[in-house]
Enzyme design. Structure first.
Site, mmCIF file in Angstrom:
data_model
loop_
_atom_site.group_PDB
_atom_site.id
_atom_site.type_symbol
_atom_site.label_atom_id
_atom_site.label_comp_id
_atom_site.label_asym_id
_atom_site.label_seq_id
_atom_site.Cartn_x
_atom_site.Cartn_y
_atom_site.Cartn_z
ATOM 1 N N ARG A 29 -6.954 -21.590 9.414
ATOM 2 C CA ARG A 29 -6.031 -20.733 10.182
ATOM 3 C C ARG A 29 -6.487 -20.728 11.641
ATOM 4 O O ARG A 29 -7.690 -20.695 11.919
ATOM 5 C CB ARG A 29 -6.118 -19.332 9.577
ATOM 6 C CG ARG A 29 -5.362 -18.272 10.320
ATOM 7 C CD ARG A 29 -5.656 -16.882 9.739
ATOM 8 N NE ARG A 29 -4.837 -16.566 8.590
ATOM 9 C CZ ARG A 29 -5.008 -15.480 7.821
ATOM 10 N NH1 ARG A 29 -5.983 -14.638 8.079
ATOM 11 N NH2 ARG A 29 -4.223 -15.244 6.805
ATOM 12 N N ASP A 48 -9.150 -2.743 9.823
ATOM 13 C CA ASP A 48 -10.431 -3.140 10.423
ATOM 14 C C ASP A 48 -10.272 -4.355 11.334
ATOM 15 O O ASP A 48 -11.147 -4.647 12.151
ATOM 16 C CB ASP A 48 -11.484 -3.417 9.335
ATOM 17 C CG ASP A 48 -11.088 -4.529 8.362
ATOM 18 O OD1 ASP A 48 -9.963 -5.055 8.453
ATOM 19 O OD2 ASP A 48 -11.922 -4.867 7.500
ATOM 20 N N ILE A 99 0.832 -1.205 0.000
ATOM 21 C CA ILE A 99 0.000 0.000 0.000
ATOM 22 C C ILE A 99 0.868 1.256 0.000
ATOM 23 O O ILE A 99 0.574 2.234 -0.705
ATOM 24 C CB ILE A 99 -0.974 0.015 1.211
ATOM 25 C CG1 ILE A 99 -1.777 -1.291 1.260
ATOM 26 C CG2 ILE A 99 -1.913 1.212 1.124
ATOM 27 C CD1 ILE A 99 -2.666 -1.436 2.481
ATOM 28 N N GLU A 114 4.664 -5.106 10.184
ATOM 29 C CA GLU A 114 4.598 -6.522 9.835
ATOM 30 C C GLU A 114 3.112 -6.740 9.599
ATOM 31 O O GLU A 114 2.294 -6.431 10.474
ATOM 32 C CB GLU A 114 5.110 -7.385 10.980
ATOM 33 C CG GLU A 114 6.615 -7.341 11.164
ATOM 34 C CD GLU A 114 7.385 -7.907 9.979
ATOM 35 O OE1 GLU A 114 6.861 -8.801 9.289
ATOM 36 O OE2 GLU A 114 8.519 -7.454 9.735
ATOM 37 N N LYS A 165 -1.621 -4.118 16.081
ATOM 38 C CA LYS A 165 -2.158 -2.899 15.430
ATOM 39 C C LYS A 165 -3.087 -2.154 16.390
ATOM 40 O O LYS A 165 -3.070 -0.920 16.446
ATOM 41 C CB LYS A 165 -2.904 -3.262 14.141
ATOM 42 C CG LYS A 165 -2.051 -3.812 13.026
ATOM 43 C CD LYS A 165 -1.027 -2.839 12.462
ATOM 44 C CE LYS A 165 -1.651 -1.744 11.637
ATOM 45 N NZ LYS A 165 -0.610 -0.885 10.993
HETATM 46 P P1 NAD Z 1 3.443 -4.766 3.441
HETATM 47 O O1 NAD Z 1 3.808 -5.909 4.315
HETATM 48 O O2 NAD Z 1 3.255 -4.999 1.981
HETATM 49 O O3 NAD Z 1 4.553 -3.632 3.585
HETATM 50 C C1 NAD Z 1 5.102 -3.254 4.807
HETATM 51 C C2 NAD Z 1 6.311 -2.355 4.545
HETATM 52 O O4 NAD Z 1 6.822 -1.910 5.808
HETATM 53 C C3 NAD Z 1 7.468 -3.075 3.836
HETATM 54 O O5 NAD Z 1 7.985 -2.254 2.813
HETATM 55 C C4 NAD Z 1 8.498 -3.277 4.943
HETATM 56 O O6 NAD Z 1 9.828 -3.293 4.474
HETATM 57 C C5 NAD Z 1 8.228 -2.059 5.813
HETATM 58 N N1 NAD Z 1 8.669 -2.260 7.208
HETATM 59 C C6 NAD Z 1 8.393 -3.335 8.007
HETATM 60 N N2 NAD Z 1 8.982 -3.163 9.204
HETATM 61 C C7 NAD Z 1 9.630 -1.966 9.166
HETATM 62 C C8 NAD Z 1 10.392 -1.240 10.110
HETATM 63 N N3 NAD Z 1 10.652 -1.710 11.346
HETATM 64 N N4 NAD Z 1 10.892 -0.028 9.750
HETATM 65 C C9 NAD Z 1 10.649 0.470 8.505
HETATM 66 N N5 NAD Z 1 9.951 -0.198 7.570
HETATM 67 C C10 NAD Z 1 9.432 -1.399 7.898
HETATM 68 O O7 NAD Z 1 2.149 -4.123 4.090
HETATM 69 P P2 NAD Z 1 0.865 -3.464 3.391
HETATM 70 O O8 NAD Z 1 -0.080 -4.529 3.028
HETATM 71 O O9 NAD Z 1 1.329 -2.489 2.361
HETATM 72 O O10 NAD Z 1 0.241 -2.686 4.633
HETATM 73 C C11 NAD Z 1 0.640 -1.347 4.923
HETATM 74 C C12 NAD Z 1 -0.102 -0.869 6.156
HETATM 75 O O11 NAD Z 1 -1.509 -0.907 5.941
HETATM 76 C C13 NAD Z 1 0.154 -1.736 7.400
HETATM 77 O O12 NAD Z 1 0.277 -0.891 8.503
HETATM 78 C C14 NAD Z 1 -1.091 -2.602 7.506
HETATM 79 O O13 NAD Z 1 -1.351 -2.946 8.845
HETATM 80 C C15 NAD Z 1 -2.141 -1.664 6.945
HETATM 81 N N6 NAD Z 1 -3.314 -2.304 6.301
HETATM 82 C C16 NAD Z 1 -3.125 -3.239 5.321
HETATM 83 C C17 NAD Z 1 -4.225 -3.803 4.678
HETATM 84 C C18 NAD Z 1 -4.056 -4.799 3.538
HETATM 85 O O14 NAD Z 1 -5.057 -5.331 3.059
HETATM 86 N N7 NAD Z 1 -2.862 -5.044 3.052
HETATM 87 C C19 NAD Z 1 -5.510 -3.429 5.060
HETATM 88 C C20 NAD Z 1 -5.671 -2.486 6.086
HETATM 89 C C21 NAD Z 1 -4.541 -1.922 6.675
HETATM 90 P P1 TYD Z 2 -5.016 -12.543 3.835
HETATM 91 O O1 TYD Z 2 -4.737 -12.051 2.457
HETATM 92 O O2 TYD Z 2 -3.912 -13.199 4.589
HETATM 93 O O3 TYD Z 2 -5.594 -11.289 4.638
HETATM 94 P P2 TYD Z 2 -6.254 -11.229 6.131
HETATM 95 O O4 TYD Z 2 -6.058 -12.501 6.808
HETATM 96 O O5 TYD Z 2 -5.454 -10.144 6.768
HETATM 97 O O6 TYD Z 2 -7.682 -10.880 5.913
HETATM 98 O O7 TYD Z 2 -6.242 -13.559 3.780
HETATM 99 C C1 TYD Z 2 -7.504 -13.187 3.265
HETATM 100 C C2 TYD Z 2 -8.458 -14.340 3.514
HETATM 101 O O8 TYD Z 2 -8.036 -15.470 2.739
HETATM 102 C C3 TYD Z 2 -8.461 -14.818 4.960
HETATM 103 O O9 TYD Z 2 -9.793 -15.193 5.336
HETATM 104 C C4 TYD Z 2 -7.580 -16.051 4.958
HETATM 105 C C5 TYD Z 2 -7.779 -16.614 3.562
HETATM 106 N N1 TYD Z 2 -6.613 -17.328 3.007
HETATM 107 C C6 TYD Z 2 -6.766 -18.631 2.507
HETATM 108 O O10 TYD Z 2 -7.866 -19.202 2.529
HETATM 109 N N2 TYD Z 2 -5.661 -19.252 1.994
HETATM 110 C C7 TYD Z 2 -4.428 -18.665 1.966
HETATM 111 O O11 TYD Z 2 -3.439 -19.320 1.504
HETATM 112 C C8 TYD Z 2 -4.279 -17.329 2.475
HETATM 113 C C9 TYD Z 2 -2.956 -16.640 2.467
HETATM 114 C C10 TYD Z 2 -5.423 -16.689 2.970
#
Ligand code: NAD
Ligand code: TYD
Length: 352
Positions: A290, A136, A13, A85, A165
Site C-alpha cells: 500500500r 489511532d 462498529i 468513510e 480523521k
Molecule cells: P464503516 O465503514 O463500517 O461504517 C461507516 C458507516 O457510516 C456506514 O454505515 C456508512 O453508511 C455511514 N456513513 C458514511 N458516510 C456518511 C454520511 N455522510 N452520513 C451518514 N452516514 C454516513 O466504519 P467502521 O469501521 O464501523 O468505523 C466507524 C468509526 O470508527 C469511523 O469513524 C472510523 O474512523 C472509526 N474507527 C474504526 C476502526 C476500525 O478498525 N474499523 C478503528 C478505529 C476507529
Molecule cells: P485494514 O483492515 O485496511 O485496516 P487499516 O489499514 O486501517 O489498519 O488493513 C489492516 C492491515 O492489513 C494493514 O496493514 C493493511 C493490510 N492489508 C493487507 O495486507 N491486504 C489487504 O488486502 C488489506 C485490505 C489490508
C-alpha cells in the site's frame, strides 16, 4: 430517557454499538442517522426494527437541515459520531468523500448541536455530550521498538483517511477550547468482530479462504496492527459516554499487536484444522505494498483504564475464534455484500 444520535449506526462498529447500548441501558432511545453508503447495511441491525427504543433515519451528516430536523424531532441530547468513510485504500484512490463526510460532516454535527444545545454563554443543555469516534491512525506510524501512542503523542497522519480523521479531531477540540462545547474524543486501534465490511483485512481473509481465492498480503506482511474485539470498543465508548471528562481524549486498545502475516496464518490454520484441510498457506500471495503504508500502530490505554476503569475483556485467541465462527455462520450476510458492487471494487483494487 436519553435520546442519543448514533451516526453511522449501519456500519461495522456503529451497528455493534447500537446493539450493545440498547442491551446495556434500558433508559436510552437510539436514533441511528446513516446515509447508507456502500458500507452501510441495514442487515447489520436485523431484529431491532420492532424495538420501540430504536429509530432509523436515512440522513447524510453533511445535511444541516436534516440534522436540525432529527435533533428537534427526537429532542436529542447526545451525539456519538461513528459516521465516516473508513477505508484507507479507498482514500488513497480518491480522498474527496473522506473530506466531505469525515471533516465537513463532523463540523455540521458540531455546529447544529452547538446552536441547539446552547442555553447561555458557554453553557449547554444539561447532560449534553458529543463524542467523536476517532482512530489511532491520526498519530501516524510507530517504529518496531518505539513506545505506544499516548493521548499526548502529536498528530502525524499519513493517509488521506487518517488526515481527514485528524482534521475532525482538531475541529472537535476547537469547539471545546473556543466554545466550551461538551465533547470527548476516542481513538481506538483496529477493531475486529461481526459485521465488518469485507474490504477490511480480517473479513477479506475469511471471504477469500471460503472461496479458495488467493489472499493479498501487502508488502512482506510485517506491518503491525493492535487488534481489539469490537464489543470491547463499544464498552469503552459507553464508559466515555457515562463518565468521560469533557474536553478529554481517550486512547482505546487491547495490548494486542500482531503482524499481518500472523493474522492470516491464524485464520488459515483454524479453518484448515476445523473445517476444510484444502485451505492452507498456499493461498497467501504477497502483493505490491500500500502507498504510504503505516508500519505499526500500538495503543497505550492507561488513561481510560485508570480514569474509567476500562480494560478489554476479550483475549485475542478467543475473539478471533468467535469472529471466524460468526463469518462461517453468516455466509449469507457475506454473500449479499460480495455479490454486488463489492466485486467490481475488488477486481479493480487487486487488478483481477
Ligand atoms: P464503516 O465503514 O463500517 O461504517 C461507516 C458507516 O457510516 C456506514 O454505515 C456508512 O453508511 C455511514 N456513513 C458514511 N458516510 C456518511 C454520511 N455522510 N452520513 C451518514 N452516514 C454516513 O466504519 P467502521 O469501521 O464501523 O468505523 C466507524 C468509526 O470508527 C469511523 O469513524 C472510523 O474512523 C472509526 N474507527 C474504526 C476502526 C476500525 O478498525 N474499523 C478503528 C478505529 C476507529
Ligand atoms: P485494514 O483492515 O485496511 O485496516 P487499516 O489499514 O486501517 O489498519 O488493513 C489492516 C492491515 O492489513 C494493514 O496493514 C493493511 C493490510 N492489508 C493487507 O495486507 N491486504 C489487504 O488486502 C488489506 C485490505 C489490508
Amino acid at each position: 430517557m436519553k435520546n442519543i444520535i448514533v451516526t453511522g449506526g449501519a456500519g461495522f462498529i456503529g451497528s455493534n454499538f447500537v446493539r450493545y447500548i440498547l442491551k446495556e441501558n434500558q433508559n436510552v432511545r437510539i436514533i441511528n442517522v446513516d446515509k447508507l453508503t456502500y458500507a452501510g447495511n441495514l442487515e447489520n441491525l436485523k431484529g431491532l426494527e420492532e424495538n420501540p427504543r430504536y429509530v432509523f433515519e436515512k440522513v447524510d451528516i453533511c445535511d444541516k437541515e436534516e440534522i436540525k430536523r432529527v435533533m428537534k424531532v427526537y429532542d436529542v441530547d447526545t451525539i456519538i459520531n461513528f459516521a465516516a468513510e473508513s477505508h484507507v485504500d479507498r482514500s488513497i484512490e480518491d480522498p474527496t468523500e473522506f473530506i466531505n463526510t469525515n471533516i465537513k460532516g463532523a463540523q455540521t454535527l458540531l455546529d447544529v448541536a452547538k446552536k441547539m444545545w446552547i442555553i447561555g454563554e458557554d453553557k449547554y443543555k444539561e447532560g449534553a455530550k458529543y463524542i467523536q469516534v476517532s482512530t489511532d491512525e491520526v498519530y501516524g506510524s510507530l517504529e518496531k521498538d518505539e513506545e505506544c501512542f499516548t493521548e499526548k503523542t502529536p498528530l502525524n497522519p499519513h493517509s488521506p483517511y487518517s488526515a481527514s480523521k485528524a482534521s475532525a479531531d482538531m475541529l472537535v477540540k476547537a469547539y471545546y477550547d473556543t466554545y466550551k462545547f461538551p465533547v470527548c474524543i476516542t481513538r481506538c486501534s483496529n477493531n475486529y468482530g461481526p459485521y465488518q465490511f469485507p474490504e477490511k483485512f480480517i473479513p477479506l481473509i475469511m471471504n477469500n479462504c471460503l472461496k479458495h481465492k488467493s489472499i493479498p498480503v501487502y508488502g512482506d506482511g510485517s506491518n503491525i496492527r493492535d487488534w481489539l474485539y469490537v464489543e470491547d470498543h463499544c464498552e469503552a465508548i459507553y464508559k466515555v459516554l457515562l463518565n468521560g471528562k469533557l474536553g478529554e481524549v481517550y486512547n482505546i486498545g487491547g495490548h494486542n499487536e500482531r503482524t499481518n502475516i500472523q493474522i492470516v496464518k491464524k485464520i488459515i490454520n483454524y479453518l484448515h484444522d476445523n473445517m476444510d484441510n484444502t485451505i492452507n498457506e498456499d493461498l497467501i500471495t504477497y502483493v505490491k505494498d500500500r502507498k504510504g503504508h503505516d508500519k505499526r500502530y500500538g495503543i497505550n490505554p492507561e488513561q481510560i483504564t485508570k480514569e474509567l476503569d476500562w480494560t478489554p475483556k476479550t483475549q485475542f485467541e478467543d475473539g478471533i475464534v468467535k469472529t471466524i465462527k460468526w463469518y462461517l455462520e453468516n455466509q449469507e450476510w457475506l454473500e449479499n455484500i460480495v455479490n454486488g458492487e463489492y466485486e467490481k471494487y475488488y477486481n479493480k483494487m487487486y487488478k483481477m
